[in-house]
Design an enzyme around this catalytic site. Structure first.
Site, PDB file in Angstrom:
ATOM      1  N   ASN A  14      15.859   0.084  10.888  1.00  0.00           N
ATOM      2  CA  ASN A  14      17.043  -0.765  11.072  1.00  0.00           C
ATOM      3  C   ASN A  14      17.065  -1.184  12.540  1.00  0.00           C
ATOM      4  O   ASN A  14      17.380  -0.388  13.409  1.00  0.00           O
ATOM      5  CB  ASN A  14      18.300   0.043  10.713  1.00  0.00           C
ATOM      6  CG  ASN A  14      19.579  -0.695  11.076  1.00  0.00           C
ATOM      7  OD1 ASN A  14      19.559  -1.904  11.311  1.00  0.00           O
ATOM      8  ND2 ASN A  14      20.689   0.024  11.121  1.00  0.00           N
ATOM      9  N   LYS A  45      19.032  -3.225  13.918  1.00  0.00           N
ATOM     10  CA  LYS A  45      20.385  -3.577  14.383  1.00  0.00           C
ATOM     11  C   LYS A  45      20.351  -4.927  15.111  1.00  0.00           C
ATOM     12  O   LYS A  45      19.562  -5.792  14.736  1.00  0.00           O
ATOM     13  CB  LYS A  45      20.952  -2.469  15.268  1.00  0.00           C
ATOM     14  CG  LYS A  45      20.792  -1.097  14.643  1.00  0.00           C
ATOM     15  CD  LYS A  45      21.589  -0.055  15.341  1.00  0.00           C
ATOM     16  CE  LYS A  45      21.232   1.308  14.762  1.00  0.00           C
ATOM     17  NZ  LYS A  45      22.196   2.331  15.099  1.00  0.00           N
ATOM     18  N   HIS A  93      26.509   0.353   6.258  1.00  0.00           N
ATOM     19  CA  HIS A  93      26.134   1.119   7.464  1.00  0.00           C
ATOM     20  C   HIS A  93      27.410   1.500   8.215  1.00  0.00           C
ATOM     21  O   HIS A  93      28.372   0.728   8.248  1.00  0.00           O
ATOM     22  CB  HIS A  93      25.214   0.267   8.342  1.00  0.00           C
ATOM     23  CG  HIS A  93      24.577   1.059   9.452  1.00  0.00           C
ATOM     24  ND1 HIS A  93      25.258   1.391  10.587  1.00  0.00           N
ATOM     25  CD2 HIS A  93      23.347   1.609   9.567  1.00  0.00           C
ATOM     26  CE1 HIS A  93      24.456   2.110  11.383  1.00  0.00           C
ATOM     27  NE2 HIS A  93      23.298   2.256  10.783  1.00  0.00           N
ATOM     28  N   GLU A 117      28.149   1.418  11.191  1.00  0.00           N
ATOM     29  CA  GLU A 117      28.567   0.448  12.215  1.00  0.00           C
ATOM     30  C   GLU A 117      29.300  -0.735  11.571  1.00  0.00           C
ATOM     31  O   GLU A 117      30.211  -1.306  12.175  1.00  0.00           O
ATOM     32  CB  GLU A 117      27.341   0.000  13.034  1.00  0.00           C
ATOM     33  CG  GLU A 117      26.885   1.119  13.966  1.00  0.00           C
ATOM     34  CD  GLU A 117      25.420   1.093  14.352  1.00  0.00           C
ATOM     35  OE1 GLU A 117      24.740   0.076  14.134  1.00  0.00           O
ATOM     36  OE2 GLU A 117      24.946   2.133  14.877  1.00  0.00           O
ATOM     37  N   GLU A 138      23.681   9.222   6.366  1.00  0.00           N
ATOM     38  CA  GLU A 138      23.633   9.069   7.818  1.00  0.00           C
ATOM     39  C   GLU A 138      24.903   9.654   8.425  1.00  0.00           C
ATOM     40  O   GLU A 138      25.945   8.968   8.462  1.00  0.00           O
ATOM     41  CB  GLU A 138      23.547   7.590   8.190  1.00  0.00           C
ATOM     42  CG  GLU A 138      22.313   6.890   7.683  1.00  0.00           C
ATOM     43  CD  GLU A 138      21.941   5.727   8.572  1.00  0.00           C
ATOM     44  OE1 GLU A 138      20.847   5.763   9.140  1.00  0.00           O
ATOM     45  OE2 GLU A 138      22.756   4.810   8.739  1.00  0.00           O
ATOM     46  N   GLY A 192      22.115   7.375  16.770  1.00  0.00           N
ATOM     47  CA  GLY A 192      21.927   6.929  18.149  1.00  0.00           C
ATOM     48  C   GLY A 192      22.324   7.946  19.204  1.00  0.00           C
ATOM     49  O   GLY A 192      22.432   7.602  20.382  1.00  0.00           O
ATOM     50  N   SER A 244      19.034   9.666  14.300  1.00  0.00           N
ATOM     51  CA  SER A 244      18.172  10.232  15.341  1.00  0.00           C
ATOM     52  C   SER A 244      16.858  10.795  14.804  1.00  0.00           C
ATOM     53  O   SER A 244      16.364  11.810  15.302  1.00  0.00           O
ATOM     54  CB  SER A 244      18.934  11.292  16.153  1.00  0.00           C
ATOM     55  OG  SER A 244      20.017  10.685  16.835  1.00  0.00           O
TER      56      SER A 244
HETATM   57  C1  PEP Z   1      20.692   3.791  12.078  1.00  0.00           C
HETATM   58  O1  PEP Z   1      20.999   2.845  12.771  1.00  0.00           O
HETATM   59  O2  PEP Z   1      20.819   3.705  10.847  1.00  0.00           O
HETATM   60  C2  PEP Z   1      20.161   4.994  12.722  1.00  0.00           C
HETATM   61  C3  PEP Z   1      19.897   6.022  11.976  1.00  0.00           C
HETATM   62  O3  PEP Z   1      19.991   4.947  14.085  1.00  0.00           O
HETATM   63  P1  PEP Z   1      19.201   6.009  15.012  1.00  0.00           P
HETATM   64  O4  PEP Z   1      17.901   6.344  14.297  1.00  0.00           O
HETATM   65  O5  PEP Z   1      18.982   5.302  16.301  1.00  0.00           O
HETATM   66  O6  PEP Z   1      20.057   7.221  15.123  1.00  0.00           O
END
Ligand code: PEP
Length: 241
Positions: free
Chosen positions: A8, A10, A95, A97, A163, A169, A201
């Site tokens: 992803n 973003k 997601h 976000e 998640e 992040g 992460s």
């Molecule tokens: C994500 O944006 O879905 C995500 C898991 O980000 P990160 O791997 O940077 O934590």
């Protein structure tokens, strides 16, 4: 079950970021796991070009969000049908976000997932608890409620991404036991053939141990999907489930 390693991007990436996809495609041409699907969800502006330029590579492309209806007076929105037309195979919906920045509810997430299926694509439906909910011991209840309200009622293919919001992040991850518990719980609430990804992460250094957990059928990767040098070892770890 085939693993799915999904990136992803973003709101990162310009046309020049094509070089990262090219580098990943080159590495995968030299060696790639046969039993693992690889997906990159770049910004919507790049989906059509990447899908065209890399049609011969073992990399699929997807959207990061879509509108629930096929077309209409919705300035700035993109429908699932438009992603299909651009050559996408998947669309991420719900997601954290999107849920936080755009106030998306579980009901809207379900409508978006249904829209992705309507367009002939596969939705990746994200769920996950906040830090406060994890600390309060309500993570399973929260995710259980999200699943109940956001999953489409269908026998078609969809993917769930667990998640934890506090792991996205931040460099933090749940313990392997906590991931195993949550994925076992999600499995008990969905079909046996639905892929359940872990996201939050995931890095080259922890991918192998996370992907070895029961009912972890792949990963949704943010930051570490932007560079081929980071994403490729995670793809390789996906083949070792
Ligand atoms: C994500 O944006 O879905 C995500 C898991 O980000 P990160 O791997 O940077 O934590």
């Amino acid at each position: 079950m085939r693993a799915l390693i999904a990136g992803n991007w973003k709101m990162h990436g310009l046309a020049a970021s094509r070089c990262e996809v090219a580098a990943l495609a080159d590495k995968m041409k030299a060696s790639a796991p046969a039993d693992c699907d690889v997906l990159i969800c770049p910004p919507a502006t790049l989906v059509a070009a990447f899908a065209k330029d890399f049609s011969g590579a073992a990399i699929q492309f997807g959207g990061q969000d879509c509108h629930a209806v096929p077309s209409g007076a919705h300035t700035g929105d993109i429908s699932a049908e438009m992603f299909a037309d651009a050559g996408a195979a998947f669309v991420i919906v719900g997601h954290s976000e999107r849920r936080a920045d755009h106030g998306e509810s579980d009901a809207e997430v379900r409508l978006k997932a249904e829209a992705v299926l309507r367009a002939g694509l596969t939705p990746i439906i994200c769920v996950g608890e906040s830090e406060a909910e994890r600390k309060a011991g309500t993570a399973l209840d929260v995710v259980g409620a999200q699943l109940e309200r956001s999953l489409p009622e269908t026998s078609a293919d969809f993917v769930i991404a667990y998640e934890p919001v506090w792991a996205i992040g931040t460099g933090l991850t749940p313990t392997l036991a906590d991931i195993a518990e949550m994925h076992g719980f999600i499995r008990s609430n969905t079909r046996k053939d639905v892929r359940i990804l872990y996201g939050g992460s995931v890095k080259p250094g922890n991918a192998t141990e996370i992907l070895a957990i029961d009912n972890v059928n792949g990963a949704l990767v943010g930051g570490a999907s932007l560079k081929a040098d980071d994403f490729y070892p995670i793809v390789m770890a996906g083949g070792k489930q």
